[in-house]
Write a protein that holds these residues in place. Sequence first.
Motif, PDB file in Angstrom:
ATOM      1  N   UNK A 262      11.059  88.901  -8.885  1.00 48.59           N
ATOM      2  CA  UNK A 262      11.352  89.751 -10.272  1.00 48.59           C
ATOM      3  C   UNK A 262      12.392  90.254 -10.403  1.00 48.59           C
ATOM      4  N   UNK A 263      12.781  91.113  -9.383  1.00 47.36           N
ATOM      5  CA  UNK A 263      14.316  91.863  -9.236  1.00 47.36           C
ATOM      6  C   UNK A 263      15.475  91.052  -9.410  1.00 47.36           C
ATOM      7  N   UNK A 264      15.245  89.915  -8.414  1.00 47.04           N
ATOM      8  CA  UNK A 264      16.319  89.064  -8.113  1.00 47.04           C
ATOM      9  C   UNK A 264      17.136  88.688  -9.788  1.00 47.04           C
ATOM     10  N   UNK A 265      16.028  88.466 -10.611  1.00 42.33           N
ATOM     11  CA  UNK A 265      16.444  87.863 -11.926  1.00 42.33           C
ATOM     12  C   UNK A 265      17.473  88.557 -12.598  1.00 42.33           C
ATOM     13  N   UNK A 268      22.636  89.503 -12.357  1.00 41.55           N
ATOM     14  CA  UNK A 268      23.698  89.206 -13.099  1.00 41.55           C
ATOM     15  C   UNK A 268      24.010  90.640 -14.167  1.00 41.55           C
ATOM     16  N   UNK A 269      23.217  91.418 -14.153  1.00 44.39           N
ATOM     17  CA  UNK A 269      23.650  92.682 -15.178  1.00 44.39           C
ATOM     18  C   UNK A 269      24.234  93.473 -14.405  1.00 44.39           C
ATOM     19  N   UNK A 270      24.663  93.558 -13.092  1.00 42.89           N
ATOM     20  CA  UNK A 270      25.420  94.381 -12.155  1.00 42.89           C
ATOM     21  C   UNK A 270      26.735  94.378 -12.940  1.00 42.89           C
ATOM     22  N   UNK A 271      27.313  93.386 -13.371  1.00 45.19           N
ATOM     23  CA  UNK A 271      28.701  93.365 -14.018  1.00 45.19           C
ATOM     24  C   UNK A 271      28.873  94.022 -15.384  1.00 45.19           C
ATOM     25  N   UNK A 272      27.821  94.185 -16.116  1.00 45.26           N
ATOM     26  CA  UNK A 272      28.032  94.611 -17.327  1.00 45.26           C
ATOM     27  C   UNK A 272      28.801  96.006 -17.214  1.00 45.26           C
ATOM     28  N   UNK A 273      29.911  96.126 -18.220  1.00 46.84           N
ATOM     29  CA  UNK A 273      30.818  96.940 -18.104  1.00 46.84           C
ATOM     30  C   UNK A 273      30.548  98.118 -19.372  1.00 46.84           C
ATOM     31  N   UNK A 358      17.222  95.827 -17.841  1.00 47.22           N
ATOM     32  CA  UNK A 358      16.365  95.631 -16.488  1.00 47.22           C
ATOM     33  C   UNK A 358      15.126  96.722 -16.508  1.00 47.22           C
ATOM     34  N   UNK A 359      13.979  96.390 -15.568  1.00 46.64           N
ATOM     35  CA  UNK A 359      12.998  97.093 -15.640  1.00 46.64           C
ATOM     36  C   UNK A 359      13.309  98.833 -15.729  1.00 46.64           C
ATOM     37  N   UNK A 408       9.108  91.267 -16.104  1.00 47.70           N
ATOM     38  CA  UNK A 408       9.765  89.959 -15.909  1.00 47.70           C
ATOM     39  C   UNK A 408      11.057  89.521 -17.146  1.00 47.70           C
ATOM     40  N   UNK A 409      11.910  89.052 -16.693  1.00 50.41           N
ATOM     41  CA  UNK A 409      12.998  89.215 -17.397  1.00 50.41           C
ATOM     42  C   UNK A 409      12.734  87.865 -18.503  1.00 50.41           C
ATOM     43  N   UNK A 410      12.037  86.991 -18.031  1.00 49.82           N
ATOM     44  CA  UNK A 410      11.821  85.923 -19.309  1.00 49.82           C
ATOM     45  C   UNK A 410      10.767  86.251 -20.104  1.00 49.82           C
ATOM     46  N   UNK A 411      10.115  87.313 -19.941  1.00 52.37           N
ATOM     47  CA  UNK A 411       9.114  87.893 -20.872  1.00 52.37           C
ATOM     48  C   UNK A 411       9.343  88.978 -21.742  1.00 52.37           C
TER      49      UNK A 411
END
Length: 465
Positions: A262-265, A268-273, A358-359, A408-411
């Motif tokens: 769940x969390x690994x999904x 990619x949000x880490x790079x949001x500016x 994210x959650x 979940x990111x796809x939900x």
Amino acid sequence: MNRRYQVVSLFSGAGGMDSGFSLSNAFRTIMANDIISPPASTFVKNFGGKVVFVEDLDRLSLEEEPTYVLGDVSLIDFKKLPIQADVLIGGPPCQDFSIVRGIEEERRGIHVERGKLYAQFVRALAELQPSMFVFENVPGLKSANNGTAYHTIVNDFAHLESVLGFEGDSGKDSSDVNGYYLVFSGIVDSASFGAPQRRRRLIIIGVRNDLLKGTSVKREIRQRVNYKLSGGHLLFSRFPLTPLEVFEGRVLPELQAQYHEVMSEYSELVGLDTERAKKWKKLVWDRLSFDIVRDYMDANSISLTSPEEIEKAFEEHERLLRTLAYYGRRIEDLQFPDGSNNILKESKNVLQRLQMIPPGENHEFVQGTPWEVSGRGISLIYRRLHPLKPSYTVVAYGGGGTWGYHYKRNRGKLTNRERARLQTFPDDFQFHGNQYEMRAQIGEAVPTVLALAIADTVQEVLGLL
């Protein structure tokens, strides 16, 4: 088995409070009431019995199965009913008491007709004279009208004989009407009793004055009730049950792989500016160990007093999952005849927006991006569940972005059955109506585990009288 106490339920909705009382096996609801049809159908589907229109009450006969009276509670003449109630339970519609409404002028409480529905509860109390009552409402009731609403209501409970004027055609003199001694009046959080959700409710419990035999008895009962409803005897108050556990049907130590996935999904949000994204990376993402137990303790600010404490907490979690028959039943694998686990469609734009949240975050996370949306300062707009923290309060109504969203990111939206598990309805509880009517029934209900705790407390007090 000891006798089953008889319950009259007002403003019953689909029967959330009744579900907890039924689960205790010490009570049976003999009459329920509300004014809306779909919840009535849900109630009889789960508790049996029949629906009777309020206009037909003259032909009501007390039977083994409950009767759901559909219609305006003000039209019910309780003193003419063939009913002997041990307990009266209910929570009048709370919109005008709720702090969610904001400024004082928008929550006028007892000054409007909806707020005055509490008076129908008081009238039923005076005419039925049960041994005990349970009144539940929103915490905002205590501060509505600068506290006037709350003090008026509790004073009415204590002095029924002076409230409604039973002289004349009522058939009762005021001397026949007993007031109630309040053994509990406080705000409780459902999470302290095992709900995977922060849901605070005002609970008021009273015992009929003539059943109390002295100051020492009153003191003992108050102490017992306050202890039971503080939740302090349970570990849930410090080690809350989580959405991940109720959705997967397992306790956290068994869900390491699912949590990591769940969390690994969201990597990619880490790079949001954006400022919110940078803050989230520093305060949340960079702190993750991806070890489920360590991250659970960190997310809920838990400090252990002994190494055995966490093991006992997860044993408590497992006992409740088994009590609710969730254990070993992953919600995504199940289908329900009422369609409550159907995944609702989302627009492409909404799904893209949610992919960027994210959650534990909400619409504010995407401010300053192409997915920005006006949330009017409301924190629940497009807010995702956190898998390891109790859910925010499940709501009954609301427009775009208020439904409740999966971790979940796809939900996108939670299904109604997922929302029902956050409210701790048993899986065999079936709902009637379309998806929006089900949503309302679930969101308006008292969580089953809180109702069960209240029922167990009421049973203990009744045993002392």
